[in-house]
Motif scaffolding. Structure first.
Motif, PDB file in Angstrom:
ATOM      1  N   MET A 179      37.194  28.230  43.400  1.00  0.00           N
ATOM      2  CA  MET A 179      37.905  28.565  42.160  1.00  0.00           C
ATOM      3  C   MET A 179      37.449  29.906  41.586  1.00  0.00           C
ATOM      4  N   MET A 180      36.194  30.303  41.862  1.00  0.00           N
ATOM      5  CA  MET A 180      35.743  31.621  41.413  1.00  0.00           C
ATOM      6  C   MET A 180      36.524  32.730  42.122  1.00  0.00           C
ATOM      7  N   TYR A 181      36.929  32.451  43.342  1.00  0.00           N
ATOM      8  CA  TYR A 181      37.727  33.416  44.112  1.00  0.00           C
ATOM      9  C   TYR A 181      39.128  33.576  43.519  1.00  0.00           C
ATOM     10  N   TRP A 182      39.669  32.473  42.994  1.00  0.00           N
ATOM     11  CA  TRP A 182      41.057  32.488  42.514  1.00  0.00           C
ATOM     12  C   TRP A 182      41.338  33.580  41.487  1.00  0.00           C
ATOM     13  N   GLY A 183      40.404  33.794  40.573  1.00  0.00           N
ATOM     14  CA  GLY A 183      40.616  34.815  39.544  1.00  0.00           C
ATOM     15  C   GLY A 183      40.773  36.205  40.152  1.00  0.00           C
ATOM     16  N   TYR A 184      39.975  36.496  41.166  1.00  0.00           N
ATOM     17  CA  TYR A 184      40.057  37.806  41.829  1.00  0.00           C
ATOM     18  C   TYR A 184      41.335  37.913  42.659  1.00  0.00           C
ATOM     19  N   LYS A 185      41.741  36.790  43.249  1.00  0.00           N
ATOM     20  CA  LYS A 185      42.969  36.793  44.051  1.00  0.00           C
ATOM     21  C   LYS A 185      44.177  37.072  43.156  1.00  0.00           C
ATOM     22  N   PHE A 186      44.163  36.521  41.948  1.00  0.00           N
ATOM     23  CA  PHE A 186      45.249  36.784  40.995  1.00  0.00           C
ATOM     24  C   PHE A 186      45.328  38.284  40.696  1.00  0.00           C
ATOM     25  N   GLU A 187      44.167  38.917  40.555  1.00  0.00           N
ATOM     26  CA  GLU A 187      44.150  40.371  40.320  1.00  0.00           C
ATOM     27  C   GLU A 187      44.836  41.106  41.465  1.00  0.00           C
ATOM     28  N   GLN A 188      44.588  40.624  42.689  1.00  0.00           N
ATOM     29  CA  GLN A 188      45.179  41.308  43.850  1.00  0.00           C
ATOM     30  C   GLN A 188      46.710  41.191  43.867  1.00  0.00           C
ATOM     31  N   VAL A 230      36.859  46.543  33.636  1.00  0.00           N
ATOM     32  CA  VAL A 230      38.272  46.515  33.226  1.00  0.00           C
ATOM     33  C   VAL A 230      39.112  46.190  34.452  1.00  0.00           C
ATOM     34  N   ASP A 231      40.026  45.224  34.321  1.00  0.00           N
ATOM     35  CA  ASP A 231      40.795  44.786  35.490  1.00  0.00           C
ATOM     36  C   ASP A 231      41.831  45.816  35.929  1.00  0.00           C
ATOM     37  N   CYS A 232      42.569  46.362  34.976  1.00  0.00           N
ATOM     38  CA  CYS A 232      43.631  47.326  35.338  1.00  0.00           C
ATOM     39  C   CYS A 232      44.170  48.004  34.088  1.00  0.00           C
ATOM     40  N   VAL A 247      44.441  46.424  30.557  1.00  0.00           N
ATOM     41  CA  VAL A 247      44.965  45.055  30.593  1.00  0.00           C
ATOM     42  C   VAL A 247      43.900  44.151  31.214  1.00  0.00           C
ATOM     43  N   GLU A 248      43.603  43.057  30.538  1.00  0.00           N
ATOM     44  CA  GLU A 248      42.687  42.052  31.076  1.00  0.00           C
ATOM     45  C   GLU A 248      43.509  40.949  31.740  1.00  0.00           C
ATOM     46  N   LEU A 249      43.119  40.557  32.945  1.00  0.00           N
ATOM     47  CA  LEU A 249      43.819  39.496  33.672  1.00  0.00           C
ATOM     48  C   LEU A 249      42.984  38.227  33.661  1.00  0.00           C
ATOM     49  N   LYS A 250      43.644  37.106  33.478  1.00  0.00           N
ATOM     50  CA  LYS A 250      42.959  35.816  33.440  1.00  0.00           C
ATOM     51  C   LYS A 250      43.823  34.771  34.115  1.00  0.00           C
ATOM     52  N   THR A 251      43.171  33.771  34.674  1.00  0.00           N
ATOM     53  CA  THR A 251      43.927  32.599  35.123  1.00  0.00           C
ATOM     54  C   THR A 251      43.458  31.410  34.302  1.00  0.00           C
ATOM     55  N   SER A 252      44.350  30.424  34.172  1.00  0.00           N
ATOM     56  CA  SER A 252      44.007  29.225  33.417  1.00  0.00           C
ATOM     57  C   SER A 252      44.866  28.082  33.931  1.00  0.00           C
ATOM     58  N   ALA A 274      36.971  37.272  22.528  1.00  0.00           N
ATOM     59  CA  ALA A 274      35.679  37.957  22.377  1.00  0.00           C
ATOM     60  C   ALA A 274      35.521  39.063  23.420  1.00  0.00           C
ATOM     61  N   GLN A 275      35.863  38.757  24.662  1.00  0.00           N
ATOM     62  CA  GLN A 275      35.686  39.703  25.760  1.00  0.00           C
ATOM     63  C   GLN A 275      36.521  40.973  25.568  1.00  0.00           C
ATOM     64  N   SER A 276      37.761  40.828  25.138  1.00  0.00           N
ATOM     65  CA  SER A 276      38.650  41.991  25.051  1.00  0.00           C
ATOM     66  C   SER A 276      38.617  42.694  23.701  1.00  0.00           C
TER      67      SER A 276
HETATM   68  P1  A3P Z   1      39.457  34.078  35.787  1.00  0.00           P
HETATM   69  O1  A3P Z   1      38.801  34.370  34.476  1.00  0.00           O
HETATM   70  O2  A3P Z   1      40.890  34.389  35.815  1.00  0.00           O
HETATM   71  O3  A3P Z   1      39.163  32.703  36.275  1.00  0.00           O
HETATM   72  P2  A3P Z   1      37.216  38.536  34.524  1.00  0.00           P
HETATM   73  O4  A3P Z   1      38.303  37.630  34.052  1.00  0.00           O
HETATM   74  O5  A3P Z   1      36.096  38.655  33.541  1.00  0.00           O
HETATM   75  O6  A3P Z   1      37.823  39.836  34.906  1.00  0.00           O
HETATM   76  O7  A3P Z   1      36.578  37.882  35.829  1.00  0.00           O
HETATM   77  C1  A3P Z   1      37.344  37.805  37.017  1.00  0.00           C
HETATM   78  C2  A3P Z   1      37.131  36.508  37.739  1.00  0.00           C
HETATM   79  O8  A3P Z   1      35.763  36.333  38.096  1.00  0.00           O
HETATM   80  C3  A3P Z   1      37.437  35.265  36.945  1.00  0.00           C
HETATM   81  O9  A3P Z   1      38.795  35.086  36.872  1.00  0.00           O
HETATM   82  C4  A3P Z   1      36.733  34.209  37.773  1.00  0.00           C
HETATM   83  O10 A3P Z   1      37.461  33.896  38.924  1.00  0.00           O
HETATM   84  C5  A3P Z   1      35.469  34.943  38.161  1.00  0.00           C
HETATM   85  N1  A3P Z   1      34.418  34.684  37.174  1.00  0.00           N
HETATM   86  C6  A3P Z   1      33.965  35.539  36.240  1.00  0.00           C
HETATM   87  N2  A3P Z   1      32.987  34.987  35.512  1.00  0.00           N
HETATM   88  C7  A3P Z   1      32.809  33.751  35.980  1.00  0.00           C
HETATM   89  C8  A3P Z   1      31.951  32.670  35.629  1.00  0.00           C
HETATM   90  N3  A3P Z   1      31.048  32.755  34.655  1.00  0.00           N
HETATM   91  N4  A3P Z   1      32.069  31.539  36.324  1.00  0.00           N
HETATM   92  C9  A3P Z   1      32.977  31.434  37.303  1.00  0.00           C
HETATM   93  N5  A3P Z   1      33.810  32.408  37.665  1.00  0.00           N
HETATM   94  C10 A3P Z   1      33.729  33.557  37.022  1.00  0.00           C
END
Ligand code: A3P
Ligand code: MG
Ligand code: MG
Length: 379
Positions: A179-188, A230-232, A247-252, A274-276
């Motif tokens: 699932m940690m990979y998923w967030g980066y894959k969404f960015e791609q 910064v994502d993009c 732009v900040e990218l997030k998955t949920s 808070a982050q942005s």
């Molecule tokens: P998501 O937040 O969409 O799940 P960021 O959003 O800060 O740009 O980070 C990119 C991605 O890194 C996150 O996407 C998530 O996949 C992973 N990530 C960042 N911080 C994390 C954490 N504390 N625990 C797990 N995954 C994390």
């Protein structure tokens, strides 16, 4: 019309301002929103696929708005097209310090007779460390450790991994790793390398790569210099200058019930805001994913509108509590960390349901300012 004085704060039961500890109770921080200057980007840097530093924007990517009904498979490539950053390597503030050394002329020197090399800021840190401070009054699960060193009048704040965080990292379940990979894959799926190209979901996801903005701002009487990934950016060349074009990218997880919506407002939006808010990034693009890691919809959230969105939740988080706590923490650090020496670390420590406390360490495992930085800034 109501500005709590120290007298009022005592009535609320707060610790005296000279205390050796700092309370994190929310009620103590419910006062007027503190002055937070519009953050100004003073520079940026990039980290390449091998985590090498470049004093430029070569890793900045461009946001490409997805279709109305996306169908992004976030699991694709996890096994065969994923290069993961080595989390055992502790970089501390090193990349920011490299940026400072390369850009010293941009950072006005403090007009001071005995410290001609001093920076014109009170604090240097990562945005992510400040995000943790902002959310502390609402955090119930994870504590933190922040190492602070005063050097040439500037306070450097660098996180230390807690024992609990290290254990969690080393025992992370396979599902969590994926699932940690998923967030980066969404960015791609949503980012292109140039303003006129398209995203390439066939490529490799390499989490060593990063683009970081460096911003300067002020929180009441605290001059801050911090950097954040910064994502993009907006691909329109007519977009406002940084950081407003970022732009900040997030998955949920997909929201299907009122309870899920409420939890999203109460917990996710707090972290996202808070982050942005800190670096002045105006929007977050959320990809909502199903249980199998497929993004089925996206939605844009404006940071300036989030406080409106959450107003209907009972007992919800408040931006003013976050900012006032951060401000008071920085004042507390200034008061405690008085010895100016690169080998002294004041270690601030917090666990949920406790107060912030500190300990002092000389020439210890916690010392974090590298020799090369001290030499550069002393000569
Ligand atoms: P998501 O937040 O969409 O799940 P960021 O959003 O800060 O740009 O980070 C990119 C991605 O890194 C996150 O996407 C998530 O996949 C992973 N990530 C960042 N911080 C994390 C954490 N504390 N625990 C797990 N995954 C994390
Ligand atoms: Mg990111
Ligand atoms: Mg992101």
């Amino acid at each position: 019309f109501f500005r709590p004085t120290n007298h009022h704060r005592h009535q609320l039961g707060s610790a005296p301002l000279s205390s050796q500890v700092l309370s994190t109770r929310r009620e103590l921080y419910e006062r007027d929103f503190p002055l937070y200057k519009q953050p100004v980007e003073v520079g940026c840097f990039s980290l390449d696929s091998q985590r090498r530093f470049f004093n430029d924007s070569r890793q900045l990517r461009y946001y490409v708005e997805p279709d109305r009904c996306p169908n992004f498979d976030l699991r694709d490539g996890y096994k065969d097209r994923y290069v993961r950053r080595d989390e055992n390597v502790k970089e501390r503030l090193d990349h920011i310090l490299r940026w400072i050394v390369a850009n010293r002329s941009k950072l006005k020197s403090r007009a001071s007779a005995n410290s001609s090399c001093a920076l014109d800021v009170d604090f240097v840190t990562w945005r992510g460390h400040l995000t943790k401070l902002l959310t502390t009054p609402y955090e119930t699960r994870e504590g933190w450790l922040l190492a602070v060193t005063r050097f040439n009048g500037t306070l450097y704040i660098s996180e230390v991994e807690t024992e609990a965080a290290r254990q969690e990292r080393e025992n992370r379940a396979e599902r969590n790793k994926e699932m940690m990979y998923w967030g980066y894959k969404f960015e791609q799926y949503t980012c292109a390398d140039t303003a006129s190209s398209s995203p390439d979901p066939r490529g490799v996801v390499n989490t060593n790569e990063a683009f970081c903005t460096v911003v300067q701002t002020r929180l009441t009487d605290h001059q801050l210099l911090f950097s954040g990934e910064v994502d993009c950016r907006d691909r329109d060349p007519g977009a406002p200058p940084p950081p407003a074009c970022y732009v900040e990218l997030k998955t949920s997880a997909e929201i299907c019930t009122p309870k899920q919506r409420s939890n999203f407002h109460r917990f996710k939006l707090l972290k996202w805001w808070a982050q942005s808010f800190l670096p002045g990034v105006p929007r977050v693009v959320a990809g909502f994913k199903d249980h199998d890691g497929v993004v089925v919809s996206t939605e844009t959230f404006l940071i300036s509108k989030i406080s409106q969105l959450i107003k209907n939740e009972d007992n919800c988080w408040k931006p003013t509590v976050c900012m006032n706590f951060c401000c008071d923490f920085l004042s507390y650090v200034k008061r405690i960390a008085t010895e100016d020496s690169p080998s002294v670390v004041y270690l601030f420590s917090w666990e949920p349901r406790r107060e912030v406390t500190y300990s002092v360490h000389r020439d210890s495992q916690y010392t974090f300012l590298p020799r090369w930085y001290i030499q550069e800034m002393t000569s």
